[in-house]
Enzyme design. Structure first.
Site, PDB file in Angstrom:
ATOM      1  CE  LYS A 154      10.745  -0.537   1.027  1.00 16.09           C
ATOM      2  NZ  LYS A 154       9.434  -1.071   0.462  1.00 16.09           N
ATOM      3  CE1 TYR A 214      14.537  -3.157  -1.383  1.00 15.84           C
ATOM      4  CE2 TYR A 214      12.505  -2.036  -1.956  1.00 15.84           C
ATOM      5  CZ  TYR A 214      13.185  -2.951  -1.196  1.00 15.84           C
ATOM      6  OH  TYR A 214      12.511  -3.669  -0.242  1.00 15.84           O
TER       7      TYR A 214
HETATM    8  P1  NAD Z   1       0.569  -4.817   4.582  1.00 16.27           P
HETATM    9  O1  NAD Z   1      -0.481  -3.814   4.259  1.00 16.27           O
HETATM   10  O2  NAD Z   1       0.466  -6.152   3.961  1.00 16.27           O
HETATM   11  O3  NAD Z   1       0.662  -5.025   6.163  1.00 16.27           O
HETATM   12  C1  NAD Z   1       0.591  -3.941   7.066  1.00 16.27           C
HETATM   13  C2  NAD Z   1       0.214  -4.466   8.431  1.00 16.27           C
HETATM   14  O4  NAD Z   1       0.055  -3.363   9.313  1.00 16.27           O
HETATM   15  C3  NAD Z   1      -1.117  -5.233   8.429  1.00 16.27           C
HETATM   16  O5  NAD Z   1      -0.987  -6.394   9.212  1.00 16.27           O
HETATM   17  C4  NAD Z   1      -2.083  -4.275   9.094  1.00 16.27           C
HETATM   18  O6  NAD Z   1      -3.108  -4.924   9.796  1.00 16.27           O
HETATM   19  C5  NAD Z   1      -1.149  -3.546  10.058  1.00 16.27           C
HETATM   20  N1  NAD Z   1      -1.698  -2.259  10.498  1.00 16.27           N
HETATM   21  C6  NAD Z   1      -1.699  -1.842  11.767  1.00 16.27           C
HETATM   22  N2  NAD Z   1      -2.285  -0.647  11.851  1.00 16.27           N
HETATM   23  C7  NAD Z   1      -2.667  -0.308  10.618  1.00 16.27           C
HETATM   24  C8  NAD Z   1      -3.330   0.817  10.075  1.00 16.27           C
HETATM   25  N3  NAD Z   1      -3.717   1.855  10.839  1.00 16.27           N
HETATM   26  N4  NAD Z   1      -3.579   0.831   8.756  1.00 16.27           N
HETATM   27  C9  NAD Z   1      -3.181  -0.171   7.963  1.00 16.27           C
HETATM   28  N5  NAD Z   1      -2.526  -1.283   8.424  1.00 16.27           N
HETATM   29  C10 NAD Z   1      -2.280  -1.329   9.733  1.00 16.27           C
HETATM   30  O7  NAD Z   1       1.978  -4.132   4.234  1.00 16.27           O
HETATM   31  P2  NAD Z   1       3.362  -4.876   3.999  1.00 16.27           P
HETATM   32  O8  NAD Z   1       3.537  -5.110   2.551  1.00 16.27           O
HETATM   33  O9  NAD Z   1       3.524  -5.995   4.938  1.00 16.27           O
HETATM   34  O10 NAD Z   1       4.360  -3.672   4.364  1.00 16.27           O
HETATM   35  C11 NAD Z   1       4.693  -3.344   5.692  1.00 16.27           C
HETATM   36  C12 NAD Z   1       6.057  -2.667   5.712  1.00 16.27           C
HETATM   37  O11 NAD Z   1       7.006  -3.585   5.185  1.00 16.27           O
HETATM   38  C13 NAD Z   1       6.151  -1.415   4.837  1.00 16.27           C
HETATM   39  O12 NAD Z   1       7.016  -0.506   5.429  1.00 16.27           O
HETATM   40  C14 NAD Z   1       6.755  -1.932   3.554  1.00 16.27           C
HETATM   41  O13 NAD Z   1       7.467  -0.956   2.822  1.00 16.27           O
HETATM   42  C15 NAD Z   1       7.686  -2.993   4.087  1.00 16.27           C
HETATM   43  N6  NAD Z   1       8.006  -4.035   3.100  1.00 16.27           N
HETATM   44  C16 NAD Z   1       9.290  -4.347   2.893  1.00 16.27           C
HETATM   45  C17 NAD Z   1       9.642  -5.302   1.965  1.00 16.27           C
HETATM   46  C18 NAD Z   1      11.083  -5.638   1.764  1.00 16.27           C
HETATM   47  O14 NAD Z   1      11.389  -6.352   0.813  1.00 16.27           O
HETATM   48  N7  NAD Z   1      11.970  -5.215   2.646  1.00 16.27           N
HETATM   49  C19 NAD Z   1       8.650  -5.942   1.227  1.00 16.27           C
HETATM   50  C20 NAD Z   1       7.326  -5.618   1.474  1.00 16.27           C
HETATM   51  C21 NAD Z   1       6.998  -4.658   2.418  1.00 16.27           C
END
Ligand code: NAD
Length: 367
Positions: free
Chosen positions: A137, A223
Site C-alpha cells: 500500500k 488506513y
Molecule cells: P524504504 O525506503 O525503507 O525501502 C524502499 C526500498 O526500495 C529500499 O530497499 C530501496 O533501496 C528500494 N528502492 C529501489 N529503487 C529505489 C529508488 N529509485 N528510490 C528509493 N528506493 C528505491 O521503504 P519501506 O518503508 O520499506 O516502504 C516500501 C513500501 O512498503 C511502501 O509502499 C510503503 O508504503 C510500504 N509499507 C507498508 C507497511 C505496512 O504496514 N503494510 C509498512 C511500511 C511500509
C-alpha cells in the site's frame, strides 16, 4: 513450490496460527485446507525497512509460503540476506535482470515493497513474468495506475493482492463484524485518524511527490479510509477535505496533515485525518445501541480494542504472516484475495477525490 519438513518450532507456530484461524472463524479456515508441507515461494522486491523489519521475519512464521528469493539493487544486501535467510544465489535478482524471474520455478509470488511510484511497473512486470503479485500500500500513485495494474494481472491470468495486513487481524475483524452485522444497531458516527511525527531524512522518497504520490494521506491516511470502509462495509460517495502545514519546508511537495469528511449513502457522520506530524492511530465508532473502538487501530505492534468501554480481550497475531499465508492459499485455490487489486483501487479513488477536494475546497464525488 518447495517441499519442506516441519520442525518442532514450525509445528508449534503452525498450531498457534491454526488456533488463530479457528478464532477468526471461516475467514481464515481455508488455511487449514492447505497441505502443511507444500509452501509457495515468495520473492521480496525492495529490501528496505518494511521488508527487512517485518516481511522477512514474518516469513519465518508462515506455513503456506516461504522466503524463496529477493530482488535488490544493493549487492551488499544480496549477500547479507542470502546468508541470513539461506537464499540460493539462483533466486537473487537485481532490477536489471528482474524479468528473468519468469524462468524460476522456485518463485510463485512476487511481493512489491518499493516506493509507490515503482509499484505499477513492478506489479505489471511480475504478472508478465507469470507470477502472482502482492503489492504494498498505497497500491499506486493514483486510481488510473491501479486500473492498469488490475488489467495487466487479469490479462496475464495472475492474482493480485494489496498488502492490507489488517484484514487478517483479529481486532479489525471484530470491528468489521460489529459494524457490518450491525450488532449494536446501525453505525451512526465514525471518527478515525492515522499518522506519525516524521523526523526522518528530509530527502527521503516519502517526501517527494513524484515517488510517493503524496504525503501522510497516501502513507497513513489510506488506513483511516479503509477503517471507515470496513467498519460500514459500504463505499463512500463524496468527500470534502482541508489540510494544515506546520513544517512547510519539510513538506514542500507533499501533504503534512489532512482532515476529511466522507459522505455515505446511509448518512453516517464519518470524519478522518492523516498526518506526518501527529501520532494518531484510532478508530472510534458509535452505533444506535453501543460503541466500539480500536487504539492503536492501524499498526502492527499490537492493537487494542474496547466494546462499550470494556476491553476486547483479543490476542494479537503476526499480521503479515496471516496475510501472506492467506494469499498463498488463494493462489493454491485459484481464488481472489479479499484484499484484491479492486480493494486497493477503491482506496485510491477516495485518495484522488481528497486531493481534488483540497484543490477545489469543495465536496467532490468519488468516481
Ligand atoms: P524504504 O525506503 O525503507 O525501502 C524502499 C526500498 O526500495 C529500499 O530497499 C530501496 O533501496 C528500494 N528502492 C529501489 N529503487 C529505489 C529508488 N529509485 N528510490 C528509493 N528506493 C528505491 O521503504 P519501506 O518503508 O520499506 O516502504 C516500501 C513500501 O512498503 C511502501 O509502499 C510503503 O508504503 C510500504 N509499507 C507498508 C507497511 C505496512 O504496514 N503494510 C509498512 C511500511 C511500509
Amino acid at each position: 513450490m518447495k517441499t519442506k519438513r516441519l520442525s518442532r518450532r514450525d509445528f508449534i507456530l503452525n498450531s498457534t496460527i491454526g488456533a488463530s484461524a479457528l478464532l477468526l472463524g471461516p475467514a481464515l479456515s481455508a488455511l487449514a485446507l492447505t497441505k502443511p508441507d507444500k509452501r509457495l515461494g515468495i520473492a521480496l522486491v525492495g529490501l528496505g525497512g518494511y521488508s527487512s523489519g517485518q516481511l522477512a521475519p514474518a516469513l519465518q512464521h508462515t506455513k503456506n509460503c516461504y522466503l524463496a528469493g529477493i530482488v535488490t539493487g544493493t549487492p551488499a544486501k544480496a549477500k547479507s540476506w542470502a546468508a541470513k535467510y539461506s537464499i540460493p544465489q539462483k533466486n537473487i535478482y537485481n532490477y536489471q535482470n528482474f524479468d528473468n524471474i519468469a524462468r524460476n520455478p522456485d518463485i510463485d509470488i512476487i511481493y512489491v515493497v518499493l516506493p509507490v511510484s515503482m509499484h505499477k511497473e513492478y506489479t505489471i512486470r511480475a504478472a508478465r513474468a507469470g507470477k502472482h503479485v502482492i503489492c504494498e500500500k498505497p497500491m499506486a500513485l493514483n486510481a488510473a495506475e491501479c486500473r492498469e495494474m488490475i488489467a495487466a494481472c487479469k490479462k496475464a491470468n495472475r492474482l493480485l493482492s494489496i498488502g492490507y495486513r489488517l484484514h487478517f487481524e483479529p481486532h479489525t475483524l471484530e470491528v468489521m463484524r460489529l459494524g457490518q452485522k450491525q450488532v449494536f444497531g446501525k453505525v451512526t458516527k465514525i471518527d478515525t485518524g492515522n499518522g506519525f511525527t516524521y523526523n526522518g531524512d528530509p530527502n527521503a522518497w516519502r517526501l517527494k511527490k513524484a515517488m510517493a504520490g503524496g504525503g501522510g494521506l497516501m502513507d497513513m491516511g489510506i488506513y483511516a479510509i479503509q477503517g471507515a470502509r470496513y467498519t460500514l462495509g459500504q463505499e463512500p460517495i463524496a468527500v470534502k477535505a482541508t489540510q494544515q502545514k506546520t513544517r512547510p519546508q519539510l513538506f514542500k511537495e507533499v501533504d503534512e496533515t489532512v482532515f476529511w469528511e466522507l459522505k455515505f449513502a446511509g448518512g453516517q457522520k464519518v470524519t478522518g485525518k492523516s498526518s506526518y506530524n501527529n501520532d494518531w492511530s484510532y478508530l472510534q465508532v458509535e452505533a444506535e445501541k453501543g460503541n466500539f473502538e480500536l487504539q492503536p487501530a492501524y499498526g502492527y505492534n499490537g492493537l487494542n480494542g474496547k466494546v462499550n468501554g470494556k476491553p476486547m480481550h483479543i490476542p494479537n497475531i503476526i499480521q503479515q504472516a496471516a496475510q501472506m499465508d492467506d494469499f498463498a492459499t488463494c493462489v493454491q485455490l485459484k481464488k481472489q484475495s479479499r484484499v484484491s487489486g479492486e480493494e486497493g483501487l477503491m482506496d485510491m479513488k477516495v485518495v484522488d477525490a481528497i486531493y481534488r477536494s483540497l484543490d477545489s475546497g469543495q465536496w467532490v464525488n468519488i468516481v
